[in-house]
Scaffold this active site. Structure first.
Site, PDB file in Angstrom:
ATOM      1  CE  LYS A  13      -1.592  -5.280   1.132  1.00 38.50           C
ATOM      2  NZ  LYS A  13      -2.236  -4.621   2.305  1.00 38.50           N
ATOM      3  NE  ARG A  88       2.198  -8.401   5.858  1.00 35.21           N
ATOM      4  CZ  ARG A  88       1.031  -8.617   5.251  1.00 35.21           C
ATOM      5  NH1 ARG A  88       0.981  -9.195   4.087  1.00 35.21           N
ATOM      6  NH2 ARG A  88      -0.074  -8.229   5.831  1.00 35.21           N
ATOM      7  NE  ARG A 126     -10.852  -7.522   6.014  1.00 36.71           N
ATOM      8  CZ  ARG A 126      -9.576  -7.552   5.647  1.00 36.71           C
ATOM      9  NH1 ARG A 126      -9.249  -7.454   4.379  1.00 36.71           N
ATOM     10  NH2 ARG A 126      -8.620  -7.668   6.542  1.00 36.71           N
ATOM     11  NE  ARG A 159      -8.417 -11.211   7.751  1.00 37.01           N
ATOM     12  CZ  ARG A 159      -7.584 -10.674   6.851  1.00 37.01           C
ATOM     13  NH1 ARG A 159      -7.936 -10.601   5.583  1.00 37.01           N
ATOM     14  NH2 ARG A 159      -6.399 -10.224   7.203  1.00 37.01           N
ATOM     15  NE  ARG A 170      -3.976  -7.071  10.053  1.00 35.60           N
ATOM     16  CZ  ARG A 170      -5.144  -7.082   9.402  1.00 35.60           C
ATOM     17  NH1 ARG A 170      -6.276  -7.033  10.069  1.00 35.60           N
ATOM     18  NH2 ARG A 170      -5.160  -7.148   8.099  1.00 35.60           N
TER      19      ARG A 170
HETATM   20  P1  AP5 Z   1      -8.764  -5.273   1.350  1.00 34.57           P
HETATM   21  O1  AP5 Z   1      -8.768  -5.167  -0.133  1.00 34.57           O
HETATM   22  O2  AP5 Z   1      -9.065  -6.605   1.951  1.00 34.57           O
HETATM   23  O3  AP5 Z   1      -7.408  -4.667   1.932  1.00 34.57           O
HETATM   24  P2  AP5 Z   1      -5.952  -5.313   1.966  1.00 34.57           P
HETATM   25  O4  AP5 Z   1      -4.993  -4.207   1.678  1.00 34.57           O
HETATM   26  O5  AP5 Z   1      -5.868  -6.540   1.116  1.00 34.57           O
HETATM   27  O6  AP5 Z   1      -5.868  -5.657   3.514  1.00 34.57           O
HETATM   28  P3  AP5 Z   1      -5.714  -7.026   4.290  1.00 34.57           P
HETATM   29  O7  AP5 Z   1      -6.127  -6.733   5.702  1.00 34.57           O
HETATM   30  O8  AP5 Z   1      -6.406  -8.181   3.661  1.00 34.57           O
HETATM   31  O9  AP5 Z   1      -4.223  -7.225   4.116  1.00 34.57           O
HETATM   32  P4  AP5 Z   1      -3.183  -7.503   5.142  1.00 34.57           P
HETATM   33  O10 AP5 Z   1      -2.109  -7.005   4.346  1.00 34.57           O
HETATM   34  O11 AP5 Z   1      -3.080  -7.050   6.529  1.00 34.57           O
HETATM   35  O12 AP5 Z   1      -3.580  -9.012   5.464  1.00 34.57           O
HETATM   36  P5  AP5 Z   1      -3.040 -10.336   4.812  1.00 34.57           P
HETATM   37  O13 AP5 Z   1      -4.207 -11.168   4.541  1.00 34.57           O
HETATM   38  O14 AP5 Z   1      -2.074 -10.048   3.714  1.00 34.57           O
HETATM   39  O15 AP5 Z   1      -9.794  -4.174   1.915  1.00 34.57           O
HETATM   40  C1  AP5 Z   1     -10.076  -4.067   3.300  1.00 34.57           C
HETATM   41  C2  AP5 Z   1     -11.542  -3.586   3.491  1.00 34.57           C
HETATM   42  O16 AP5 Z   1     -11.689  -2.298   2.884  1.00 34.57           O
HETATM   43  C3  AP5 Z   1     -12.588  -4.495   2.786  1.00 34.57           C
HETATM   44  O17 AP5 Z   1     -13.741  -4.518   3.577  1.00 34.57           O
HETATM   45  C4  AP5 Z   1     -12.870  -3.774   1.460  1.00 34.57           C
HETATM   46  O18 AP5 Z   1     -14.174  -4.023   1.010  1.00 34.57           O
HETATM   47  C5  AP5 Z   1     -12.686  -2.307   1.853  1.00 34.57           C
HETATM   48  N1  AP5 Z   1     -12.141  -1.487   0.758  1.00 34.57           N
HETATM   49  C6  AP5 Z   1     -11.162  -1.809  -0.135  1.00 34.57           C
HETATM   50  N2  AP5 Z   1     -10.909  -0.763  -0.960  1.00 34.57           N
HETATM   51  C7  AP5 Z   1     -11.753   0.242  -0.576  1.00 34.57           C
HETATM   52  C8  AP5 Z   1     -11.955   1.578  -1.033  1.00 34.57           C
HETATM   53  N3  AP5 Z   1     -11.249   2.106  -2.056  1.00 34.57           N
HETATM   54  N4  AP5 Z   1     -12.888   2.331  -0.403  1.00 34.57           N
HETATM   55  C9  AP5 Z   1     -13.615   1.838   0.657  1.00 34.57           C
HETATM   56  N5  AP5 Z   1     -13.473   0.567   1.126  1.00 34.57           N
HETATM   57  C10 AP5 Z   1     -12.540  -0.220   0.528  1.00 34.57           C
HETATM   58  O19 AP5 Z   1      -2.179 -10.921   6.019  1.00 34.57           O
HETATM   59  C11 AP5 Z   1      -2.773 -11.425   7.207  1.00 34.57           C
HETATM   60  C12 AP5 Z   1      -1.691 -11.922   8.136  1.00 34.57           C
HETATM   61  O20 AP5 Z   1      -0.953 -13.008   7.514  1.00 34.57           O
HETATM   62  C13 AP5 Z   1      -0.601 -10.913   8.503  1.00 34.57           C
HETATM   63  O21 AP5 Z   1      -0.990 -10.070   9.578  1.00 34.57           O
HETATM   64  C14 AP5 Z   1       0.575 -11.839   8.861  1.00 34.57           C
HETATM   65  O22 AP5 Z   1       0.414 -12.409  10.128  1.00 34.57           O
HETATM   66  C15 AP5 Z   1       0.432 -12.959   7.831  1.00 34.57           C
HETATM   67  N6  AP5 Z   1       1.191 -12.673   6.594  1.00 34.57           N
HETATM   68  C16 AP5 Z   1       0.675 -12.466   5.343  1.00 34.57           C
HETATM   69  N7  AP5 Z   1       1.660 -12.212   4.464  1.00 34.57           N
HETATM   70  C17 AP5 Z   1       2.816 -12.275   5.161  1.00 34.57           C
HETATM   71  C18 AP5 Z   1       4.178 -12.067   4.790  1.00 34.57           C
HETATM   72  N8  AP5 Z   1       4.551 -11.761   3.537  1.00 34.57           N
HETATM   73  N9  AP5 Z   1       5.124 -12.172   5.760  1.00 34.57           N
HETATM   74  C19 AP5 Z   1       4.787 -12.493   7.044  1.00 34.57           C
HETATM   75  N10 AP5 Z   1       3.513 -12.685   7.453  1.00 34.57           N
HETATM   76  C20 AP5 Z   1       2.537 -12.573   6.512  1.00 34.57           C
END
Ligand code: AP5
Length: 216
Positions: A13, A88, A126, A159, A170
């Site tokens: 994402k 979420r 990552r 991270r 997660r």
């Molecule tokens: P990446 O693009 O970073 O994936 P992502 O879907 O954004 O995953 P995240 O882990 O960043 O999202 P998340 O939803 O868990 O964390 P968030 O920061 O929102 O890609 C991941 C890896 O894959 C990278 O290395 C990339 O290079 C690679 N990649 C990407 N596409 C690829 C492809 N096609 N092929 C191969 N490799 C690829 O949230 C963190 C924490 O914050 C949560 O756990 C929670 O505690 C809190 N939080 C955030 N939002 C909320 C909310 N709305 N409500 C409550 N708590 C929240």
């Protein structure tokens, strides 16, 4: 151009949202990035969020909804935005619908569909710059050997929530709290599924085609 990126952690994402936001000149609103900045700045919000994020659980709906309400009121959101990692929970989705009811509703929800084994591989490999947030990947895009970010010179780290035990937690939290949103948006006829198992470039091409249609 008001869209949501929905999907399990590590489905791409953030990677895709950053590129699309720049291409279509709309903000990428990532609740994860907002929370990580608060943790780094040591604010009250950051202190509350840190322990929760490190465990892989979700920060409370009240806090997150307040953050989003304030962010969507900023002038750069007028032409649209990409919500990355919000909503979420069903409560967050209902609050968002409520917030937008007298203005412009969400037009589409992009669901990133990726196999679980691939997700675990991506997240545990990552590495992230602690300063500018750029994401490296030990398999596809490794950081320099000295872990000095080639974009900004900051230090590249793993991270805390990308360690395997937290990644697994997660994913459990995602299944329980976030996956039901797929059905929520199917009922609103807004869900579009993208095969996120493909390489970054292929996923991006499909998204750009879709956004071009939205814009026209
Ligand atoms: P990446 O693009 O970073 O994936 P992502 O879907 O954004 O995953 P995240 O882990 O960043 O999202 P998340 O939803 O868990 O964390 P968030 O920061 O929102 O890609 C991941 C890896 O894959 C990278 O290395 C990339 O290079 C690679 N990649 C990407 N596409 C690829 C492809 N096609 N092929 C191969 N490799 C690829 O949230 C963190 C924490 O914050 C949560 O756990 C929670 O505690 C809190 N939080 C955030 N939002 C909320 C909310 N709305 N409500 C409550 N708590 C929240």
């Amino acid at each position: 151009m008001r869209t949501i990126f929905l999907g399990a952690p590590g489905t791409g994402k953030g990677t895709q949202a950053a590129v699309l936001a720049e291409k279509f000149s709309i903000p990428q609103i990532s609740t994860g990035d907002i929370l990580r900045k608060a943790v780094k700045d040591g604010t009250e919000l950051g202190k509350k969020a840190k322990i929760i994020m490190e465990s892989g659980a979700l920060v409370s709906d009240d806090i997150i909804i307040g953050l989003i309400e304030a962010r969507l009121a900023e002038p750069d959101c007028v032409a649209g935005y990409i919500l990355d990692g919000f909503p979420r929970t069903i409560a967050q989705a209902e609050s968002l619908d409520n917030m937008l009811k007298d203005t412009s509703p969400i037009e589409a929800v992009i669901y990133f569909d990726v196999d679980e084994d691939e997700i675990v591989k991506r997240l545990t490999s990552r590495r992230t710059c602690g300063q500018c947030g750029y994401n490296y990947n030990m398999i596809t895009d490794p950081p320099p050997a000295d872990n000095v970010c080639r974009i900004c010179g900051g230090t590249v780290i793993q991270r805390d929530d990308d360690k395997e035990v937290t990644v697994r937690n997660r994913l459990l939290v995602y299944k329980e709290k976030t996956e039901p949103l797929k059905e929520y948006y199917v009922k609103q006829n807004k869900l579009r599924v993208i095969d996120g198992n493909r390489e970054v470039k292929k996923v991006r091409e499909e998204l750009i085609e879709f956004y071009n249609k939205l814009a026209s």
